[in-house]
Write a protein that holds these residues in place. Structure first.
Motif: not given
Length: 261
Positions: A8, A43, A45-46, A48, A205-206, A260-261
Motif C-alpha cells: 500500500g 485509482e 487502490r494499490d 494508499r 484512505t478516503w 481504505g474504502r
C-alpha cells in the motif's frame, strides 16, 4: 528516479545522489512519468500513501546549475520547458493525490527542490537538514511554488526574508517555523518514514483524501461555505465501510481495521 509499490506504500525515490538529486530535464520527465504511475496506482487502490525520499546526502538541491550553465544561451527555452513541465504536470498533480504524501528529507534542500517539500502532507526532516531558497543568489525570482506556500506557512514578512535574503534555515528552525512536521536524527530518518507511511497505508484512505481536499479549498472559501463543504463530505462518507468499521471498533473497544474504502 525509482517507484515501487510495497504493501500500500508507493515509494518514490530521487536517484541522482552524485548531483545532490539536482533537477535537470531528464529528472523533470522522470517525475512526470512517475506521477502518472502514482495516479494509476491510487485509482486502482494499490497505493494508499506516497513516500518520497532522496538517495544520498542531500534530498534535492534544486535546479542542476551545471546542466543549465552548459545551456545558458538557450536558457529561456530550457526553463520554459523544465519549469512548465514541473509546474503543470508534476507539482499540482502530486499535491492533488487523494492519499497522504510523506516526504523524508535530509541534507541540503533548495530552489525548486523545495516545491517537493511544500506539497507534502507530512515532512520528516533529518537533523542535518538545511533549507535555502537560493534564487536571488542566481538573480532569479524562484519557482516550485515557494511564493504561494511560504506566506501561508510562515507569514508574509518571514517569507520575504527567506526569499529576498535566501536566509538558510536549519532543521530545528524549520520545525519551529512550520516548514517541516518534525525532526529526527539522520540515522533514524528511514525508519521514521517507513513507520509514518505504514500508519497511513493502514488508515482510512478516503477520509485522508477528503481532509486534504477540505484544507486545500479552505483558502478560497468563506467560513459558512467551508461548513457546507464539511457537511457534504461527512454525509457523503456516512455509508462507507471505513466509517462503519471506525464507529463499530470504537464502540467495541478494539483497534479499527480499515481497508481504505
Amino acid at each position: 528516479m525509482t517507484v515501487r509499490l510495497d504493501n500500500g506504500i508507493a515509494r518514490m525515490r530521487l536517484t541522482r545522489p552524485c548531483a545532490g538529486n539536482a533537477i535537470d530535464r531528464d529528472m523533470v520527465e522522470a517525475l512526470h512519468e512517475a506521477v502518472g504511475g502514482l495516479e494509476a496506482a491510487v485509482e486502482a487502490r494499490d497505493a494508499r500513501v506516497v513516500l518520497l525520499t532522496g538517495e544520498g546526502p542531500a534530498f534535492c538541491v534544486g535546479g542542476d546549475l551545471t546542466y543549465l550553465g552548459e545551456r545558458v544561451d538557450e536558457l529561456p527555452a530550457e526553463l520554459e520547458h523544465m519549469i512548465g513541465r514541473f509546474h503543470r504536470s508534476v507539482l499540482p498533480r502530486l499535491a492533488a493525490l487523494p492519499v497522504p504524501v510523506v516526504v523524508a528529507a535530509q541534507g541540503g534542500v533548495g530552489g525548486g527542490g523545495l516545491g517537493l517539500l511544500w506539497l507534502a502532507d507530512i515532512v520528516l526532516a533529518a537533523d542535518d537538514l538545511k533549507l535555502a531558497t537560493g534564487f536571488v543568489k542566481l538573480g532569479m525570482t524562484g519557482d516550485g511554488g515557494s511564493s504561494w506556500y511560504l506566506p501561508r506557512l510562515v507569514g508574509l514578512r518571514k517569507a520575504l526574508e527567506l526569499s529576498l535574503r535566501s536566509t538558510p534555515v536549519t532543521a530545528c528552525e524549520a520545525c519551529e517555523l512550520g516548514l517541516v512536521t518534525r525532526v529526527v536524527p539522520v540515522a533514524d530518518l528511514a525508519k521514521a518514514a517507513d513507520e509514518q507511511a505504514a500508519e497511513f497505508a493502514a488508515g482510512p484512505t478516503w477520509a485522508y483524501g477528503g481532509i486534504k481536499r477540505l484544507y486545500a479549498q479552505t483558502w478560497s472559501r468563506s467560513y459558512p461555505e467551508q461548513l457546507v463543504a464539511e457537511y457534504d463530505a461527512m454525509v457523503a462518507g456516512a455509508s462507507r465501510g471505513d466509517v462503519r468499521e471506525g464507529i463499530l471498533a470504537f464502540a467495541q473497544r478494539r483497534a479499527p481495521e480499515f481497508d481504505g474504502r
